[in-house]
Design a protein around this motif. Structure first.
Motif, PDB file in Angstrom:
ATOM      1  N   MET A   1       0.838  -1.280   0.064  1.00 52.80           N
ATOM      2  CA  MET A   1       0.010  -0.053   0.073  1.00 52.80           C
ATOM      3  C   MET A   1       1.111   1.306  -0.078  1.00 52.80           C
ATOM      4  SD  MET A   1      -3.320  -0.398   2.323  1.00 52.80           S
ATOM      5  CE  MET A   1      -3.876  -2.023   2.653  1.00 52.80           C
ATOM      6  N   SER A   2       0.430   2.251  -0.474  1.00 55.42           N
ATOM      7  CA  SER A   2       1.117   3.492  -0.650  1.00 55.42           C
ATOM      8  C   SER A   2       0.265   4.610  -0.060  1.00 55.42           C
ATOM      9  CB  SER A   2       1.130   3.917  -2.102  1.00 55.42           C
ATOM     10  OG  SER A   2       1.861   3.239  -2.904  1.00 55.42           O
ATOM     11  N   TYR A   3       0.870   5.583   1.009  1.00 55.73           N
ATOM     12  CA  TYR A   3       0.375   6.550   1.743  1.00 55.73           C
ATOM     13  C   TYR A   3       0.654   7.872   1.117  1.00 55.73           C
ATOM     14  CZ  TYR A   3      -0.505   2.033   4.699  1.00 55.73           C
ATOM     15  OH  TYR A   3      -0.619   1.013   5.074  1.00 55.73           O
ATOM     16  N   TYR A   4      -0.296   8.681   1.306  1.00 55.49           N
ATOM     17  CA  TYR A   4       0.142  10.101   0.796  1.00 55.49           C
ATOM     18  C   TYR A   4      -0.472  10.972   1.662  1.00 55.49           C
ATOM     19  CZ  TYR A   4       1.053   7.566  -3.661  1.00 55.49           C
ATOM     20  OH  TYR A   4       1.503   6.874  -4.695  1.00 55.49           O
ATOM     21  N   VAL A   5       0.444  11.923   1.867  1.00 55.49           N
ATOM     22  CA  VAL A   5       0.038  13.039   3.127  1.00 55.49           C
ATOM     23  C   VAL A   5      -0.274  14.346   1.899  1.00 55.49           C
ATOM     24  CG1 VAL A   5       0.590  14.706   4.689  1.00 55.49           C
ATOM     25  CG2 VAL A   5       1.311  12.404   4.917  1.00 55.49           C
ATOM     26  N   ILE A   6      -1.324  14.837   2.050  1.00 56.86           N
ATOM     27  CA  ILE A   6      -1.965  16.104   1.302  1.00 56.86           C
ATOM     28  C   ILE A   6      -1.843  17.216   2.063  1.00 56.86           C
ATOM     29  CG2 ILE A   6      -3.657  16.743  -0.162  1.00 56.86           C
ATOM     30  CD1 ILE A   6      -2.637  13.809  -0.786  1.00 56.86           C
ATOM     31  N   TYR A   7      -1.388  18.420   1.323  1.00 52.07           N
ATOM     32  CA  TYR A   7      -1.355  19.757   1.950  1.00 52.07           C
ATOM     33  C   TYR A   7      -2.346  20.778   1.057  1.00 52.07           C
ATOM     34  CZ  TYR A   7       2.833  17.496   4.106  1.00 52.07           C
ATOM     35  OH  TYR A   7       3.631  16.752   4.581  1.00 52.07           O
ATOM     36  N   ARG A   8      -2.663  21.680   1.602  1.00 50.53           N
ATOM     37  CA  ARG A   8      -3.591  22.659   1.032  1.00 50.53           C
ATOM     38  C   ARG A   8      -2.743  23.346   0.128  1.00 50.53           C
ATOM     39  NH1 ARG A   8      -7.789  22.359   4.259  1.00 50.53           N
ATOM     40  NH2 ARG A   8      -7.819  22.287   6.339  1.00 50.53           N
ATOM     41  N   THR A   9      -1.568  23.816   0.291  1.00 45.00           N
ATOM     42  CA  THR A   9      -0.356  24.472  -1.004  1.00 45.00           C
ATOM     43  C   THR A   9       0.766  23.849  -0.855  1.00 45.00           C
ATOM     44  OG1 THR A   9       0.745  25.721   0.929  1.00 45.00           O
ATOM     45  CG2 THR A   9      -1.755  26.722   0.290  1.00 45.00           C
ATOM     46  N   GLY A  43     -10.948   7.188  -7.961  1.00 44.90           N
ATOM     47  CA  GLY A  43     -11.072   7.902  -9.139  1.00 44.90           C
ATOM     48  C   GLY A  43     -10.627   9.368  -8.849  1.00 44.90           C
ATOM     49  N   LEU A  44     -11.019   9.826  -7.465  1.00 48.93           N
ATOM     50  CA  LEU A  44     -10.610  11.131  -7.072  1.00 48.93           C
ATOM     51  C   LEU A  44      -9.230  11.251  -6.682  1.00 48.93           C
ATOM     52  CD1 LEU A  44     -11.313  14.037  -6.102  1.00 48.93           C
ATOM     53  CD2 LEU A  44     -11.814  12.823  -3.856  1.00 48.93           C
ATOM     54  N   VAL A  45      -8.968  10.035  -6.213  1.00 49.87           N
ATOM     55  CA  VAL A  45      -7.243   9.881  -5.532  1.00 49.87           C
ATOM     56  C   VAL A  45      -6.383  10.074  -6.799  1.00 49.87           C
ATOM     57  CG1 VAL A  45      -5.465   8.663  -4.445  1.00 49.87           C
ATOM     58  CG2 VAL A  45      -7.737   8.899  -3.332  1.00 49.87           C
ATOM     59  N   VAL A  46      -6.761   9.396  -7.774  1.00 47.08           N
ATOM     60  CA  VAL A  46      -5.859   9.169  -8.903  1.00 47.08           C
ATOM     61  C   VAL A  46      -5.978  10.478  -9.847  1.00 47.08           C
ATOM     62  CG1 VAL A  46      -5.488   8.020 -11.383  1.00 47.08           C
ATOM     63  CG2 VAL A  46      -6.254   6.632  -9.438  1.00 47.08           C
ATOM     64  N   ARG A  47      -7.223  11.055 -10.120  1.00 43.24           N
ATOM     65  CA  ARG A  47      -7.108  12.285 -10.460  1.00 43.24           C
ATOM     66  C   ARG A  47      -6.138  13.591  -9.877  1.00 43.24           C
ATOM     67  NH1 ARG A  47     -12.310  11.100 -10.823  1.00 43.24           N
ATOM     68  NH2 ARG A  47     -12.934  12.529  -9.295  1.00 43.24           N
ATOM     69  N   PHE A  48      -6.407  13.332  -8.474  1.00 40.81           N
ATOM     70  CA  PHE A  48      -5.440  14.486  -7.547  1.00 40.81           C
ATOM     71  C   PHE A  48      -4.115  13.960  -8.020  1.00 40.81           C
ATOM     72  CE2 PHE A  48      -3.282  16.022  -3.880  1.00 40.81           C
ATOM     73  CZ  PHE A  48      -3.911  17.063  -3.813  1.00 40.81           C
ATOM     74  N   LEU A  49      -3.506  12.918  -7.867  1.00 40.10           N
ATOM     75  CA  LEU A  49      -2.207  12.528  -7.813  1.00 40.10           C
ATOM     76  C   LEU A  49      -1.720  12.711  -9.163  1.00 40.10           C
ATOM     77  CD1 LEU A  49      -2.033   9.096  -5.573  1.00 40.10           C
ATOM     78  CD2 LEU A  49      -1.645  11.669  -5.225  1.00 40.10           C
ATOM     79  N   TYR A  52      -0.666  17.614 -12.793  1.00 38.71           N
ATOM     80  CA  TYR A  52       0.445  18.277 -12.427  1.00 38.71           C
ATOM     81  C   TYR A  52       0.387  19.570 -11.419  1.00 38.71           C
ATOM     82  CZ  TYR A  52      -1.079  22.251 -15.579  1.00 38.71           C
ATOM     83  OH  TYR A  52      -1.596  23.215 -16.055  1.00 38.71           O
ATOM     84  N   ARG A  53      -0.718  20.214 -11.323  1.00 40.60           N
ATOM     85  CA  ARG A  53      -0.523  21.221 -10.512  1.00 40.60           C
ATOM     86  C   ARG A  53      -0.607  20.762  -8.993  1.00 40.60           C
ATOM     87  NH1 ARG A  53      -6.350  22.979 -12.928  1.00 40.60           N
ATOM     88  NH2 ARG A  53      -6.833  20.789 -12.829  1.00 40.60           N
ATOM     89  N   ASN A  54      -0.875  19.647  -8.726  1.00 43.34           N
ATOM     90  CA  ASN A  54      -0.927  19.091  -7.449  1.00 43.34           C
ATOM     91  C   ASN A  54       0.601  18.471  -6.777  1.00 43.34           C
ATOM     92  OD1 ASN A  54      -3.568  19.960  -6.979  1.00 43.34           O
ATOM     93  ND2 ASN A  54      -4.301  18.048  -7.771  1.00 43.34           N
ATOM     94  N   PHE A  55       1.241  18.359  -7.834  1.00 46.69           N
ATOM     95  CA  PHE A  55       2.704  17.612  -7.668  1.00 46.69           C
ATOM     96  C   PHE A  55       3.376  18.221  -6.299  1.00 46.69           C
ATOM     97  CE2 PHE A  55       3.291  16.027 -12.104  1.00 46.69           C
ATOM     98  CZ  PHE A  55       2.128  15.226 -12.208  1.00 46.69           C
ATOM     99  N   ASP A  56       3.487  19.468  -6.129  1.00 41.73           N
ATOM    100  CA  ASP A  56       4.089  20.034  -4.960  1.00 41.73           C
ATOM    101  C   ASP A  56       2.928  19.948  -3.694  1.00 41.73           C
ATOM    102  OD1 ASP A  56       6.235  20.664  -6.261  1.00 41.73           O
ATOM    103  OD2 ASP A  56       5.569  22.586  -6.922  1.00 41.73           O
ATOM    104  N   ARG A  57       1.949  19.436  -3.677  1.00 35.10           N
ATOM    105  CA  ARG A  57       0.893  19.383  -2.568  1.00 35.10           C
ATOM    106  C   ARG A  57       0.709  18.038  -1.910  1.00 35.10           C
ATOM    107  NH1 ARG A  57      -4.550  20.850  -4.266  1.00 35.10           N
ATOM    108  NH2 ARG A  57      -5.021  20.730  -1.934  1.00 35.10           N
ATOM    109  N   TYR A  58       1.798  17.006  -2.254  1.00 31.46           N
ATOM    110  CA  TYR A  58       1.414  15.775  -1.595  1.00 31.46           C
ATOM    111  C   TYR A  58       2.784  15.159  -1.464  1.00 31.46           C
ATOM    112  CZ  TYR A  58       1.506  13.312  -6.039  1.00 31.46           C
ATOM    113  OH  TYR A  58       1.886  13.083  -7.251  1.00 31.46           O
ATOM    114  N   ARG A  59       2.760  14.264  -0.415  1.00 31.14           N
ATOM    115  CA  ARG A  59       4.042  13.499  -0.316  1.00 31.14           C
ATOM    116  C   ARG A  59       3.898  12.033  -0.125  1.00 31.14           C
ATOM    117  NH1 ARG A  59       7.485  13.507   3.927  1.00 31.14           N
ATOM    118  NH2 ARG A  59       5.728  14.362   5.493  1.00 31.14           N
TER     119      ARG A  59
END
Length: 97
Positions: A1-9, A43-49, A52-59
């Motif tokens: 499994m992969s875990y992603y922390v999401i940030y607002r900016t 679907g939402l997770v894949v679209r977000f990840l 390209y506008r979100n590449f700096d908003r998750y780890r």
């Protein structure tokens, strides 16, 4: 499994969200702040990840790191065990059929 922390900016201050993904099976859950529960929504997770506008908003993080931030993101809920996550995947995937 992969875990992603999401940030607002892209400044990556306080964590704002958390995704858990099993890419091999095309399954993913996220913390739904409105429902205050884990929600199956690959679907939402894949679209977000993939946006390209979100590449700096998750780890992408380890499970241990995801566990450390989960209570901040969820307001006190713990990260479900992997078996519980798989059960969420199964019930969510079953609902899509």
């Amino acid at each position: 499994m992969s875990y992603y922390v999401i940030y607002r900016t892209d400044e990556q201050g306080e964590p704002a969200g958390l995704f858990v993904m099993d890419a091999g099976h095309g399954q993913a859950v996220l913390w739904d702040h409105r429902a205050r529960a884990w929600a199956y929504d690959p679907g939402l997770v894949v679209r977000f990840l993939d946006d390209y506008r979100n590449f700096d908003r998750y780890r992408n993080v380890s499970r241990a790191e995801a566990e450390a931030v989960t209570e901040t993101v969820t307001g006190g809920e713990k990260l479900p065990a992997e078996g519980e996550l798989r059960a969420i995947f199964e019930s969510g995937a079953g609902a899509d059929r």
